[in-house]
Design a protein around this motif. Structure first.
Motif, PDB file in Angstrom:
ATOM      1  N   LEU A   1     -21.796  -1.337  35.881  1.00 42.09           N
ATOM      2  CA  LEU A   1     -22.586  -2.234  34.866  1.00 42.09           C
ATOM      3  C   LEU A   1     -21.415  -2.606  33.735  1.00 42.09           C
ATOM      4  CD1 LEU A   1     -25.972  -0.342  34.395  1.00 42.09           C
ATOM      5  CD2 LEU A   1     -25.633  -2.846  34.753  1.00 42.09           C
ATOM      6  N   GLN A   2     -20.581  -1.544  33.517  1.00 43.91           N
ATOM      7  CA  GLN A   2     -19.337  -1.844  32.555  1.00 43.91           C
ATOM      8  C   GLN A   2     -18.440  -2.901  33.022  1.00 43.91           C
ATOM      9  OE1 GLN A   2     -17.897   2.297  32.064  1.00 43.91           O
ATOM     10  NE2 GLN A   2     -19.757   2.790  30.307  1.00 43.91           N
ATOM     11  N   ARG A   3     -18.201  -2.641  34.560  1.00 42.72           N
ATOM     12  CA  ARG A   3     -17.137  -3.626  35.243  1.00 42.72           C
ATOM     13  C   ARG A   3     -17.660  -5.060  35.037  1.00 42.72           C
ATOM     14  NH1 ARG A   3     -16.431  -1.153  39.931  1.00 42.72           N
ATOM     15  NH2 ARG A   3     -17.922  -2.469  40.722  1.00 42.72           N
ATOM     16  N   ASN A   4     -19.088  -5.234  35.414  1.00 39.84           N
ATOM     17  CA  ASN A   4     -19.705  -6.547  35.185  1.00 39.84           C
ATOM     18  C   ASN A   4     -19.616  -7.000  33.652  1.00 39.84           C
ATOM     19  OD1 ASN A   4     -22.353  -8.036  34.660  1.00 39.84           O
ATOM     20  ND2 ASN A   4     -21.509  -8.496  36.770  1.00 39.84           N
ATOM     21  N   HIS A   5     -19.961  -6.161  32.780  1.00 40.42           N
ATOM     22  CA  HIS A   5     -19.916  -6.512  31.550  1.00 40.42           C
ATOM     23  C   HIS A   5     -18.471  -7.148  31.065  1.00 40.42           C
ATOM     24  CE1 HIS A   5     -19.531  -5.944  27.148  1.00 40.42           C
ATOM     25  NE2 HIS A   5     -20.495  -6.512  26.951  1.00 40.42           N
ATOM     26  N   GLN A   6     -17.551  -6.158  31.366  1.00 37.80           N
ATOM     27  CA  GLN A   6     -16.181  -6.678  31.149  1.00 37.80           C
ATOM     28  C   GLN A   6     -15.801  -7.966  31.693  1.00 37.80           C
ATOM     29  OE1 GLN A   6     -14.456  -4.992  28.817  1.00 37.80           O
ATOM     30  NE2 GLN A   6     -12.872  -6.452  29.140  1.00 37.80           N
ATOM     31  N   TYR A   7     -16.114  -8.109  32.763  1.00 33.08           N
ATOM     32  CA  TYR A   7     -16.013  -9.420  33.649  1.00 33.08           C
ATOM     33  C   TYR A   7     -16.488 -10.571  32.776  1.00 33.08           C
ATOM     34  CZ  TYR A   7     -15.646 -13.003  37.374  1.00 33.08           C
ATOM     35  OH  TYR A   7     -15.590 -14.141  38.088  1.00 33.08           O
ATOM     36  N   SER A   8     -17.795 -10.465  32.266  1.00 28.56           N
ATOM     37  CA  SER A   8     -18.361 -11.531  31.709  1.00 28.56           C
ATOM     38  C   SER A   8     -17.870 -11.737  30.193  1.00 28.56           C
ATOM     39  CB  SER A   8     -20.030 -11.095  31.417  1.00 28.56           C
ATOM     40  OG  SER A   8     -20.552 -11.100  32.569  1.00 28.56           O
ATOM     41  N   LEU A   9     -17.436 -10.711  29.768  1.00 33.85           N
ATOM     42  CA  LEU A   9     -16.793 -10.738  28.386  1.00 33.85           C
ATOM     43  C   LEU A   9     -15.479 -11.467  28.263  1.00 33.85           C
ATOM     44  CD1 LEU A   9     -16.871 -10.025  25.150  1.00 33.85           C
ATOM     45  CD2 LEU A   9     -15.560  -7.753  25.772  1.00 33.85           C
ATOM     46  N   GLU A  10     -14.697 -11.352  29.524  1.00 31.37           N
ATOM     47  CA  GLU A  10     -13.223 -11.779  29.510  1.00 31.37           C
ATOM     48  C   GLU A  10     -13.442 -13.059  29.789  1.00 31.37           C
ATOM     49  OE1 GLU A  10     -11.465  -9.619  32.629  1.00 31.37           O
ATOM     50  OE2 GLU A  10     -11.117  -7.937  31.372  1.00 31.37           O
ATOM     51  N   LEU A  11     -14.481 -13.555  30.617  1.00 28.24           N
ATOM     52  CA  LEU A  11     -14.706 -15.076  30.840  1.00 28.24           C
ATOM     53  C   LEU A  11     -15.065 -15.864  29.474  1.00 28.24           C
ATOM     54  CD1 LEU A  11     -16.712 -15.758  34.373  1.00 28.24           C
ATOM     55  CD2 LEU A  11     -14.211 -16.122  33.454  1.00 28.24           C
ATOM     56  N   ALA A  12     -16.090 -15.267  28.734  1.00 27.69           N
ATOM     57  CA  ALA A  12     -16.260 -15.852  27.619  1.00 27.69           C
ATOM     58  C   ALA A  12     -15.436 -15.968  26.650  1.00 27.69           C
ATOM     59  CB  ALA A  12     -17.795 -14.830  26.823  1.00 27.69           C
ATOM     60  N   VAL A  13     -14.590 -15.213  26.385  1.00 27.07           N
ATOM     61  CA  VAL A  13     -13.293 -14.943  25.615  1.00 27.07           C
ATOM     62  C   VAL A  13     -12.409 -16.119  25.988  1.00 27.07           C
ATOM     63  CG1 VAL A  13     -11.147 -13.946  24.773  1.00 27.07           C
ATOM     64  CG2 VAL A  13     -13.300 -12.599  24.814  1.00 27.07           C
ATOM     65  N   LYS A  14     -12.261 -16.206  27.355  1.00 28.81           N
ATOM     66  CA  LYS A  14     -11.274 -17.426  27.773  1.00 28.81           C
ATOM     67  C   LYS A  14     -11.961 -18.862  27.256  1.00 28.81           C
ATOM     68  CE  LYS A  14      -9.135 -14.882  31.504  1.00 28.81           C
ATOM     69  NZ  LYS A  14      -9.087 -14.370  32.964  1.00 28.81           N
ATOM     70  N   TRP A  15     -13.394 -18.794  27.519  1.00 27.24           N
ATOM     71  CA  TRP A  15     -13.985 -20.226  26.930  1.00 27.24           C
ATOM     72  C   TRP A  15     -13.801 -20.424  26.030  1.00 27.24           C
ATOM     73  CZ3 TRP A  15     -19.277 -18.571  29.511  1.00 27.24           C
ATOM     74  CH2 TRP A  15     -19.066 -18.359  30.884  1.00 27.24           C
ATOM     75  N   ILE A  16     -13.941 -19.644  24.752  1.00 24.57           N
ATOM     76  CA  ILE A  16     -13.730 -19.696  23.462  1.00 24.57           C
ATOM     77  C   ILE A  16     -12.154 -20.036  23.194  1.00 24.57           C
ATOM     78  CG2 ILE A  16     -13.709 -18.683  21.188  1.00 24.57           C
ATOM     79  CD1 ILE A  16     -16.187 -17.132  22.370  1.00 24.57           C
ATOM     80  N   GLN A  17     -11.268 -19.333  23.850  1.00 25.13           N
ATOM     81  CA  GLN A  17      -9.855 -19.512  23.524  1.00 25.13           C
ATOM     82  C   GLN A  17      -9.436 -21.032  23.945  1.00 25.13           C
ATOM     83  OE1 GLN A  17      -8.310 -16.033  25.417  1.00 25.13           O
ATOM     84  NE2 GLN A  17      -8.171 -15.029  23.748  1.00 25.13           N
ATOM     85  N   ILE A  18     -10.218 -21.577  25.055  1.00 26.63           N
ATOM     86  CA  ILE A  18      -9.901 -22.931  25.626  1.00 26.63           C
ATOM     87  C   ILE A  18     -10.215 -23.797  24.484  1.00 26.63           C
ATOM     88  CG2 ILE A  18     -10.536 -24.498  27.518  1.00 26.63           C
ATOM     89  CD1 ILE A  18     -10.060 -22.315  29.392  1.00 26.63           C
ATOM     90  N   GLY A  19     -11.529 -23.625  24.043  1.00 26.15           N
ATOM     91  CA  GLY A  19     -11.879 -24.609  22.833  1.00 26.15           C
ATOM     92  C   GLY A  19     -11.152 -24.538  21.692  1.00 26.15           C
ATOM     93  N   GLN A  20     -10.604 -23.308  21.350  1.00 26.87           N
ATOM     94  CA  GLN A  20      -9.498 -23.375  20.330  1.00 26.87           C
ATOM     95  C   GLN A  20      -8.313 -24.109  20.334  1.00 26.87           C
ATOM     96  OE1 GLN A  20      -9.793 -18.950  19.883  1.00 26.87           O
ATOM     97  NE2 GLN A  20     -10.798 -19.206  17.992  1.00 26.87           N
ATOM     98  N   GLN A  21      -7.839 -23.898  21.900  1.00 31.21           N
ATOM     99  CA  GLN A  21      -6.625 -24.621  22.318  1.00 31.21           C
ATOM    100  C   GLN A  21      -6.614 -26.073  22.244  1.00 31.21           C
ATOM    101  OE1 GLN A  21      -5.750 -23.042  26.249  1.00 31.21           O
ATOM    102  NE2 GLN A  21      -5.189 -21.080  25.643  1.00 31.21           N
ATOM    103  N   TYR A  22      -7.946 -26.543  22.598  1.00 29.24           N
ATOM    104  CA  TYR A  22      -8.240 -28.059  22.739  1.00 29.24           C
ATOM    105  C   TYR A  22      -8.915 -28.579  21.068  1.00 29.24           C
ATOM    106  CZ  TYR A  22      -7.725 -28.668  27.676  1.00 29.24           C
ATOM    107  OH  TYR A  22      -7.050 -28.955  28.761  1.00 29.24           O
ATOM    108  N   HIS A  23      -8.684 -27.531  20.113  1.00 26.33           N
ATOM    109  CA  HIS A  23      -8.882 -27.783  18.778  1.00 26.33           C
ATOM    110  C   HIS A  23     -10.454 -28.508  18.526  1.00 26.33           C
ATOM    111  CE1 HIS A  23      -4.596 -27.370  17.732  1.00 26.33           C
ATOM    112  NE2 HIS A  23      -4.492 -28.022  18.838  1.00 26.33           N
ATOM    113  N   VAL A  24     -11.310 -27.699  19.435  1.00 23.79           N
ATOM    114  CA  VAL A  24     -12.796 -27.933  19.115  1.00 23.79           C
ATOM    115  C   VAL A  24     -13.431 -26.912  18.615  1.00 23.79           C
ATOM    116  CG1 VAL A  24     -13.040 -29.961  20.904  1.00 23.79           C
ATOM    117  CG2 VAL A  24     -13.279 -27.728  21.614  1.00 23.79           C
TER     118      VAL A  24
END
Length: 199
Positions: A126-149
């Protein structure tokens, strides 16, 4: 989950048949032996990928998130500069069915694993699955920041954690009260769109 594993035909067969077996029999009766019988894969072939059926179930959850991630990246590549709507719609459209339908295989697996969290091996899954989901969500937000949206001052980890908290809350609510009038895809999209556009 590695890219080579993700596209391996045997691995895809294993995931697909396991999903079907869970939907037909439930997690408790979806044994590795039953999955071997249905896939035609040997015990050794299955153990090449996982050590237990619980780990296999977790890989289904990861595969679902990976599918959303791939669609998100495709939407980012097709989006106009500064556009957030398309990629965000891909995320909400990919996740909402998984968390609002109590008969969706990901919900069935989630509840099964959560009910067995006293087992240290399940807690680790469960913790590994949560960490995987969290890392993806962080990357999605960082990509949005890189594209200035998405504003750069928003902390990607904090927003991603809030996103997962919201998703887990919806998932548990639908498990407890399946017919509850809750948030639909449009409402979730609007909520996160407003959150991410904060200046």
């Amino acid at each position: 989950m590695t890219q080579s594993t993700n596209t391996n035909p045997s691995f895809q067969l294993l995931l697909t048949v396991t999903e079907q077996t869970i939907l037909e029999l439930g997690c408790n009766k979806a044994t590795l032996q039953e999955i071997m019988n249905r896939t035609g894969l040997s015990k050794g072939a299955i153990y090449h990928y996982v050590k237990s059926k619980d780990e296999l179930f977790s890989l289904i959850l990861e595969a679902r998130m990976q599918s959303v991630n791939e669609k998100f990246h495709a939407a980012v590549n097709q989006a106009k500069p500064g556009e957030l709507i398309g990629p965000l719609q891909v995320i909400t459209e990919g996740i909402i069915p998984q968390i609002t339908d109590e008969k969706d295989v990901s919900n069935i697996i989630f509840v099964y694993l959560l009910s067995r969290r006293d087992d240290p091996r399940i807690q680790e899954i469960l913790q590994r699955n949560h960490q995987y989901s969290l890392e993806l969500a962080v990357k999605w937000i960082q990509i949005g920041q890189q594209y200035h949206v998405i504003p750069e001052h928003l902390d990607a980890h904090t927003v991603a954690s809030s996103f997962l908290l919201y998703v887990y809350g919806l998932r548990v609510q639908r498990m407890i009260v399946p017919n509850a009038s809750g948030v639909d895809g449009r409402q979730l999209f609007e909520f996160f769109y407003r959150t991410l556009r904060v200046t």
